[in-house]
Scaffold this motif. Structure first.
Motif, PDB file in Angstrom:
ATOM      1  N   LEU A  51       1.019  -0.970  -0.005  1.00  0.00           N
ATOM      2  CA  LEU A  51      -0.424  -0.050  -0.308  1.00  0.00           C
ATOM      3  C   LEU A  51       0.731   1.271  -0.324  1.00  0.00           C
ATOM      4  O   LEU A  51       1.951   1.235   0.958  1.00  0.00           O
ATOM      5  CB  LEU A  51      -1.083  -0.615   1.216  1.00  0.00           C
ATOM      6  N   ALA A  52       0.826   2.272  -0.772  1.00  0.00           N
ATOM      7  CA  ALA A  52       0.985   3.405  -1.288  1.00  0.00           C
ATOM      8  C   ALA A  52       0.452   4.771  -0.622  1.00  0.00           C
ATOM      9  O   ALA A  52      -0.865   5.165  -1.383  1.00  0.00           O
ATOM     10  CB  ALA A  52       2.363   3.490  -2.284  1.00  0.00           C
ATOM     11  N   MET A  53       0.290   5.160   0.133  1.00  0.00           N
ATOM     12  CA  MET A  53      -0.865   6.522   0.565  1.00  0.00           C
ATOM     13  C   MET A  53       0.099   7.545   0.527  1.00  0.00           C
ATOM     14  O   MET A  53      -1.054   8.538   0.048  1.00  0.00           O
ATOM     15  CB  MET A  53      -1.845   6.033   1.805  1.00  0.00           C
ATOM     16  N   ASN A  54       1.192   7.688   0.467  1.00  0.00           N
ATOM     17  CA  ASN A  54       2.320   9.146   0.113  1.00  0.00           C
ATOM     18  C   ASN A  54       2.170   8.580  -0.786  1.00  0.00           C
ATOM     19  O   ASN A  54       2.969   7.853  -1.411  1.00  0.00           O
ATOM     20  CB  ASN A  54       2.227   9.704   1.068  1.00  0.00           C
ATOM     21  N   ARG A  55       3.616  10.105  -1.701  1.00  0.00           N
ATOM     22  CA  ARG A  55       4.445  10.042  -2.390  1.00  0.00           C
ATOM     23  C   ARG A  55       5.926   9.163  -2.080  1.00  0.00           C
ATOM     24  O   ARG A  55       6.482   8.179  -2.976  1.00  0.00           O
ATOM     25  CB  ARG A  55       4.935  11.263  -3.094  1.00  0.00           C
TER      26      ARG A  55
END
Length: 303
Positions: free
Chosen positions: A43-47
């Protein structure tokens, strides 16, 4: 069932599937962006997390929110979730996608004949326990635990506990399950009533390096890494995914927040609450922790 087929079936998260050329169907397990185990879905919720995932050859797929959709480049398989991307990832994690996508892990249990295990201790069926290990009364060694040679474990220690980690899904609140293990290096000493949580992720570990000493009632959260030679005093607490450098000192009652990194030979004094990364050889104290010398000056000034 393939992972992307499973994702498409979870319509409550309104996912949009975007297939890219690299490893389009090879996501075999949930993981963190910096995993060392191949074929991961993270999961990548930010850069920042997305950049880490793009640079990690062990990542095959990434779940991202709409806001990162235009930045999702690099040849991975991307799942762009218009709604609740974090819940989509946690739902996939709880469904144990490793069980139907990866080769099954055969239960293994190897206990060295020289290990001394108190008859009241509870040992899981798939553990590795090395030569000269001593395990005290009423201790629990949970699933996927690997204990190196000459480790001493006191009474009422729990190794391999699930951490407290929950999410509210559209269908209700659930505990996020832990699939990994705990790995303890040679000659560690773990005093009475310590608790070490197992890793959240399949094939990964919460880990203590060699010669780590934990005083009694220390709590180590999931996916932490405590490097070799560090000493941790009584009642200290480590949040999940914290990394402690080698030869560090953590004082009595100190609290280290989740995901922070402490450099080698650093010192976190008694009662400190650390919420930021700490460089090597630094000394901090206080709540919230600041440079220890400054705290001493502040105390002298107040006196």
């Amino acid at each position: 069932m393939e992972v992307l087929d499973l994702i498409c079936s979870l319509t409550q998260y309104v996912p949009q599937i975007m297939r890219m050329p690299r490893k389009p169907l090879s996501c075999l397990r949930t993981c963190l962006p910096w995993t060392h185990v191949p074929n991961g879905l993270c999961l990548a919720m930010n850069r920042r997390y997305l950049d880490i995932a793009l640079e990690n050859p062990n990542i095959s797929g990434v779940i991202v929110p709409d806001a990162l959709a235009k930045q999702a480049l690099g040849g991975l398989s991307f799942v762009i979730s218009a709604k609740y991307p974090e819940l989509l990832f946690c739902d996939l994690h709880n469904r144990a996608i490793h069980n139907f996508n990866a080769d099954p892990v055969q239960p293994r249990s190897t206990i060295a004949s020289s290990a001394l295990i108190h008859p009241t201790a509870l040992i899981a069926t798939n553990v590795l326990i090395g030569d000269g290990v001593i395990i005290g009364p009423y201790s629990i060694i949970g699933e996927n635990s690997v204990i190196g040679d000459n480790v001493w474990i006191g009474p009422q220690v729990i190794i391999g506990e699930d951490g407290l980690y929950s999410r509210v899904f559209p269908h209700g609140k659930e505990h996020i399950r832990h699939w990994g293990g705990v790995r303890i290096g040679k000659r560690c000493r773990i005093a009475a009533q310590c608790i070490i949580a197992r890793s959240t992720y399949f094939s990964e570990y919460t880990e203590l390096g060699e010669d780590v000493f934990l005083s009694f009632q220390v709590t180590v959260g999931h996916d932490c890494y405590l490097a070799s030679g560090s000493n941790v005093s009584t009642h200290a607490t480590f949040g999940g995914r914290t990394r402690l450098g080698s030869d560090c000192w953590v004082g009595m009652g100190a609290v280290l927040s989740n995901t922070i990194t402490v450099g080698d030979k650093a010192s976190v004094k008694l009662g400190a609450v650390l919420i930021n990364d700490l460089p090597e050889r630094a000394e901090v104290s206080g709540n919230f922790a600041i440079a220890h010398t400054q705290n001493l000056k502040n105390k002298a000034r107040l006196s």
